[in-house]
Design a protein around this motif. Structure first.
Motif, PDB file in Angstrom:
ATOM      1  N   ILE A  99      50.143  10.649 -21.762  1.00  0.00           N
ATOM      2  CA  ILE A  99      51.371  10.148 -21.140  1.00  0.00           C
ATOM      3  C   ILE A  99      51.345  10.662 -19.705  1.00  0.00           C
ATOM      4  CG2 ILE A  99      53.892  10.280 -21.083  1.00  0.00           C
ATOM      5  CD1 ILE A  99      53.796  10.744 -24.130  1.00  0.00           C
ATOM      6  N   LEU A 100      51.589   9.773 -18.765  1.00  0.00           N
ATOM      7  CA  LEU A 100      51.695  10.147 -17.357  1.00  0.00           C
ATOM      8  C   LEU A 100      53.126   9.866 -16.936  1.00  0.00           C
ATOM      9  CD1 LEU A 100      48.638   9.525 -17.885  1.00  0.00           C
ATOM     10  CD2 LEU A 100      48.503   8.854 -15.499  1.00  0.00           C
ATOM     11  N   GLN A 101      53.795  10.878 -16.408  1.00  0.00           N
ATOM     12  CA  GLN A 101      55.177  10.679 -15.982  1.00  0.00           C
ATOM     13  C   GLN A 101      55.422  11.385 -14.660  1.00  0.00           C
ATOM     14  OE1 GLN A 101      57.158  12.234 -19.481  1.00  0.00           O
ATOM     15  NE2 GLN A 101      57.549  14.184 -18.487  1.00  0.00           N
ATOM     16  N   ALA A 102      56.448  10.932 -13.958  1.00  0.00           N
ATOM     17  CA  ALA A 102      56.762  11.462 -12.635  1.00  0.00           C
ATOM     18  C   ALA A 102      56.937  12.976 -12.690  1.00  0.00           C
ATOM     19  CB  ALA A 102      58.021  10.797 -12.094  1.00  0.00           C
ATOM     20  N   ILE A 103      56.350  13.646 -11.718  1.00  0.00           N
ATOM     21  CA  ILE A 103      56.443  15.109 -11.663  1.00  0.00           C
ATOM     22  C   ILE A 103      57.896  15.526 -11.453  1.00  0.00           C
ATOM     23  CG2 ILE A 103      56.015  15.337  -9.177  1.00  0.00           C
ATOM     24  CD1 ILE A 103      54.240  17.859 -10.189  1.00  0.00           C
ATOM     25  N   SER A 104      58.236  16.661 -12.058  1.00  0.00           N
ATOM     26  CA  SER A 104      59.569  17.240 -11.884  1.00  0.00           C
ATOM     27  C   SER A 104      59.428  18.759 -11.850  1.00  0.00           C
ATOM     28  CB  SER A 104      60.486  16.818 -13.036  1.00  0.00           C
ATOM     29  OG  SER A 104      60.055  17.417 -14.244  1.00  0.00           O
ATOM     30  N   LEU A 105      60.495  19.413 -11.487  1.00  0.00           N
ATOM     31  CA  LEU A 105      60.482  20.875 -11.413  1.00  0.00           C
ATOM     32  C   LEU A 105      60.251  21.518 -12.777  1.00  0.00           C
ATOM     33  CD1 LEU A 105      63.311  21.455  -8.795  1.00  0.00           C
ATOM     34  CD2 LEU A 105      60.855  21.813  -8.487  1.00  0.00           C
ATOM     35  N   GLU A 106      60.439  20.767 -13.826  1.00  0.00           N
ATOM     36  CA  GLU A 106      60.182  21.259 -15.183  1.00  0.00           C
ATOM     37  C   GLU A 106      58.743  21.776 -15.337  1.00  0.00           C
ATOM     38  OE1 GLU A 106      59.735  19.178 -19.610  1.00  0.00           O
ATOM     39  OE2 GLU A 106      60.784  18.105 -18.016  1.00  0.00           O
ATOM     40  N   GLY A 160      47.436  18.374 -16.372  1.00  0.00           N
ATOM     41  CA  GLY A 160      47.120  18.319 -14.953  1.00  0.00           C
ATOM     42  C   GLY A 160      47.990  17.320 -14.230  1.00  0.00           C
ATOM     43  N   ILE A 161      47.474  16.856 -13.090  1.00  0.00           N
ATOM     44  CA  ILE A 161      48.230  15.950 -12.224  1.00  0.00           C
ATOM     45  C   ILE A 161      47.293  14.868 -11.702  1.00  0.00           C
ATOM     46  CG2 ILE A 161      49.276  15.795  -9.919  1.00  0.00           C
ATOM     47  CD1 ILE A 161      50.663  18.400 -10.439  1.00  0.00           C
ATOM     48  N   CYS A 162      47.833  13.654 -11.613  1.00  0.00           N
ATOM     49  CA  CYS A 162      47.135  12.603 -10.894  1.00  0.00           C
ATOM     50  C   CYS A 162      48.129  11.967  -9.934  1.00  0.00           C
ATOM     51  CB  CYS A 162      46.519  11.568 -11.835  1.00  0.00           C
ATOM     52  SG  CYS A 162      47.667  10.601 -12.798  1.00  0.00           S
ATOM     53  N   GLU A 163      47.592  11.320  -8.929  1.00  0.00           N
ATOM     54  CA  GLU A 163      48.498  10.747  -7.942  1.00  0.00           C
ATOM     55  C   GLU A 163      47.870   9.570  -7.239  1.00  0.00           C
ATOM     56  OE1 GLU A 163      49.159  12.910  -4.184  1.00  0.00           O
ATOM     57  OE2 GLU A 163      47.634  14.294  -4.900  1.00  0.00           O
ATOM     58  N   VAL A 164      48.733   8.750  -6.697  1.00  0.00           N
ATOM     59  CA  VAL A 164      48.342   7.735  -5.742  1.00  0.00           C
ATOM     60  C   VAL A 164      49.202   7.973  -4.513  1.00  0.00           C
ATOM     61  CG1 VAL A 164      49.868   5.985  -6.794  1.00  0.00           C
ATOM     62  CG2 VAL A 164      48.004   5.279  -5.278  1.00  0.00           C
ATOM     63  N   GLY A 165      48.520   8.290  -3.417  1.00  0.00           N
ATOM     64  CA  GLY A 165      49.208   8.559  -2.162  1.00  0.00           C
ATOM     65  C   GLY A 165      49.100   7.380  -1.223  1.00  0.00           C
ATOM     66  N   ASP A 167      54.332   8.292  -1.956  1.00  0.00           N
ATOM     67  CA  ASP A 167      53.369   8.866  -2.888  1.00  0.00           C
ATOM     68  C   ASP A 167      53.978   8.884  -4.285  1.00  0.00           C
ATOM     69  OD1 ASP A 167      51.138  10.602  -1.141  1.00  0.00           O
ATOM     70  OD2 ASP A 167      53.054  10.329  -0.116  1.00  0.00           O
ATOM     71  N   LEU A 168      53.108   8.735  -5.270  1.00  0.00           N
ATOM     72  CA  LEU A 168      53.530   8.842  -6.665  1.00  0.00           C
ATOM     73  C   LEU A 168      52.657   9.894  -7.338  1.00  0.00           C
ATOM     74  CD1 LEU A 168      55.181   7.926  -9.121  1.00  0.00           C
ATOM     75  CD2 LEU A 168      53.439   6.149  -9.494  1.00  0.00           C
ATOM     76  N   VAL A 169      53.270  11.021  -7.678  1.00  0.00           N
ATOM     77  CA  VAL A 169      52.571  12.118  -8.345  1.00  0.00           C
ATOM     78  C   VAL A 169      53.048  12.161  -9.786  1.00  0.00           C
ATOM     79  CG1 VAL A 169      52.098  14.586  -8.351  1.00  0.00           C
ATOM     80  CG2 VAL A 169      52.405  13.391  -6.167  1.00  0.00           C
ATOM     81  N   LEU A 170      52.091  12.144 -10.706  1.00  0.00           N
ATOM     82  CA  LEU A 170      52.396  12.118 -12.136  1.00  0.00           C
ATOM     83  C   LEU A 170      51.787  13.318 -12.836  1.00  0.00           C
ATOM     84  CD1 LEU A 170      51.463   8.363 -12.690  1.00  0.00           C
ATOM     85  CD2 LEU A 170      53.771   9.294 -12.426  1.00  0.00           C
ATOM     86  N   VAL A 171      52.541  13.900 -13.757  1.00  0.00           N
ATOM     87  CA  VAL A 171      51.961  14.927 -14.611  1.00  0.00           C
ATOM     88  C   VAL A 171      51.238  14.214 -15.745  1.00  0.00           C
ATOM     89  CG1 VAL A 171      53.585  16.770 -14.062  1.00  0.00           C
ATOM     90  CG2 VAL A 171      54.083  15.236 -15.957  1.00  0.00           C
ATOM     91  N   ILE A 172      50.161  14.832 -16.201  1.00  0.00           N
ATOM     92  CA  ILE A 172      49.359  14.293 -17.298  1.00  0.00           C
ATOM     93  C   ILE A 172      49.646  15.147 -18.520  1.00  0.00           C
ATOM     94  CG2 ILE A 172      47.033  13.766 -18.104  1.00  0.00           C
ATOM     95  CD1 ILE A 172      46.218  13.916 -15.051  1.00  0.00           C
ATOM     96  N   LEU A 173      50.133  14.515 -19.568  1.00  0.00           N
ATOM     97  CA  LEU A 173      50.483  15.208 -20.803  1.00  0.00           C
ATOM     98  C   LEU A 173      49.663  14.638 -21.951  1.00  0.00           C
ATOM     99  CD1 LEU A 173      54.369  15.005 -20.406  1.00  0.00           C
ATOM    100  CD2 LEU A 173      52.877  16.886 -19.705  1.00  0.00           C
ATOM    101  N   LYS A 174      49.271  15.506 -22.854  1.00  0.00           N
ATOM    102  CA  LYS A 174      48.585  15.065 -24.068  1.00  0.00           C
ATOM    103  C   LYS A 174      49.631  14.401 -24.953  1.00  0.00           C
ATOM    104  CE  LYS A 174      45.148  16.682 -27.291  1.00  0.00           C
ATOM    105  NZ  LYS A 174      44.706  17.822 -28.075  1.00  0.00           N
ATOM    106  N   LYS A 175      49.375  13.182 -25.358  1.00  0.00           N
ATOM    107  CA  LYS A 175      50.386  12.373 -26.052  1.00  0.00           C
ATOM    108  C   LYS A 175      50.889  13.023 -27.335  1.00  0.00           C
ATOM    109  CE  LYS A 175      50.054   7.766 -26.163  1.00  0.00           C
ATOM    110  NZ  LYS A 175      49.624   6.426 -26.600  1.00  0.00           N
ATOM    111  N   ASP A 176      50.003  13.602 -28.137  1.00  0.00           N
ATOM    112  CA  ASP A 176      50.432  14.095 -29.451  1.00  0.00           C
ATOM    113  C   ASP A 176      51.176  15.430 -29.393  1.00  0.00           C
ATOM    114  OD1 ASP A 176      48.153  15.534 -28.780  1.00  0.00           O
ATOM    115  OD2 ASP A 176      47.171  15.281 -30.715  1.00  0.00           O
ATOM    116  N   THR A 177      50.945  16.234 -28.358  1.00  0.00           N
ATOM    117  CA  THR A 177      51.576  17.566 -28.286  1.00  0.00           C
ATOM    118  C   THR A 177      52.447  17.770 -27.048  1.00  0.00           C
ATOM    119  OG1 THR A 177      49.705  18.513 -27.086  1.00  0.00           O
ATOM    120  CG2 THR A 177      49.637  18.610 -29.516  1.00  0.00           C
ATOM    121  N   LEU A 178      52.356  16.855 -26.087  1.00  0.00           N
ATOM    122  CA  LEU A 178      53.010  16.966 -24.775  1.00  0.00           C
ATOM    123  C   LEU A 178      52.517  18.174 -23.980  1.00  0.00           C
ATOM    124  CD1 LEU A 178      56.648  15.798 -25.562  1.00  0.00           C
ATOM    125  CD2 LEU A 178      54.684  14.447 -24.791  1.00  0.00           C
ATOM    126  N   GLU A 179      51.319  18.650 -24.309  1.00  0.00           N
ATOM    127  CA  GLU A 179      50.702  19.742 -23.554  1.00  0.00           C
ATOM    128  C   GLU A 179      50.418  19.272 -22.129  1.00  0.00           C
ATOM    129  OE1 GLU A 179      46.433  22.187 -23.473  1.00  0.00           O
ATOM    130  OE2 GLU A 179      46.856  20.800 -25.119  1.00  0.00           O
TER     131      GLU A 179
END
Length: 174
Positions: A15-22, A81-86, A66-78
């Protein structure tokens, strides 16, 4: 283009979702000197520096640059890392990615970039995507090449840690 705040992408394992302070603690812990060996940025000296960087990423998203996304493992939400398109407001957006050390070798980077490129292809008008990478970063080079990327130019630059990067810029077309 859809609201960048709501971008959430899924692939087979991610799952890739928008980065947040979380994710401040995750980024601070995993964005190490080893991870940044072949990258322009340097790791943060303290967690407040990481928080400031993430706030900047959020502002860039709000400005639609820019769009910065956190990369989460789908089954555990671990956090992986981060991917982005600037430079999304230009006709030459730039892709980037980093994956935490403990999960290297699982093709998470490739899967994340494929999902991100699919979103870019559907949502942005562009001439080509730029994917700069240090020549020595073979796994990242393989990602660009697997997307059809071809080396366009070579250049050197000193990163924020003071190390010389010997880079190639891939161009990836639709």
């Amino acid at each position: 283009m859809e609201s960048l705040e709501k971008v959430s992408l899924e692939s087979t394992r991610l799952i890739l979702q928008a980065i947040s302070l979380e994710y401040t603690e995750d980024v601070f812990r995993e964005f190490t000197s080893e991870i940044t060996t072949f990258m322009y940025p340097k790791p943060a000296d303290n967690i407040s520096e990481t928080e400031k960087v993430i706030k900047g990423m959020i502002q860039q998203r709000e400005k639609k640059t820019d769009l910065v996304l956190v990369i989460l493992k789908k089954d555990t939400l671990e956090f992986l890392g981060i991917c982005e398109v600037g430079a999304i407001e230009t006709d030459i957006p730039e892709l980037g990615i980093w994956i935490k050390k403990s999960v290297h070798g699982n093709s998470f980077g490739r899967e994340a970039i494929y999902a991100l490129k699919d979103w870019v292809d559907k949502n942005l008008e562009y001439k080509y995507l730029s994917y700069p990478v240090d020549k020595r970063n073979i796994p990242s080079r393989k990602i660009a090449e697997s997307c059809g990327g071809k080396v366009f130019r070579e250049f050197q630059q000193t990163n924020k840690s003071g190390n010389l990067l010997d880079e190639v810029e891939y161009r990836i077309y639709k």
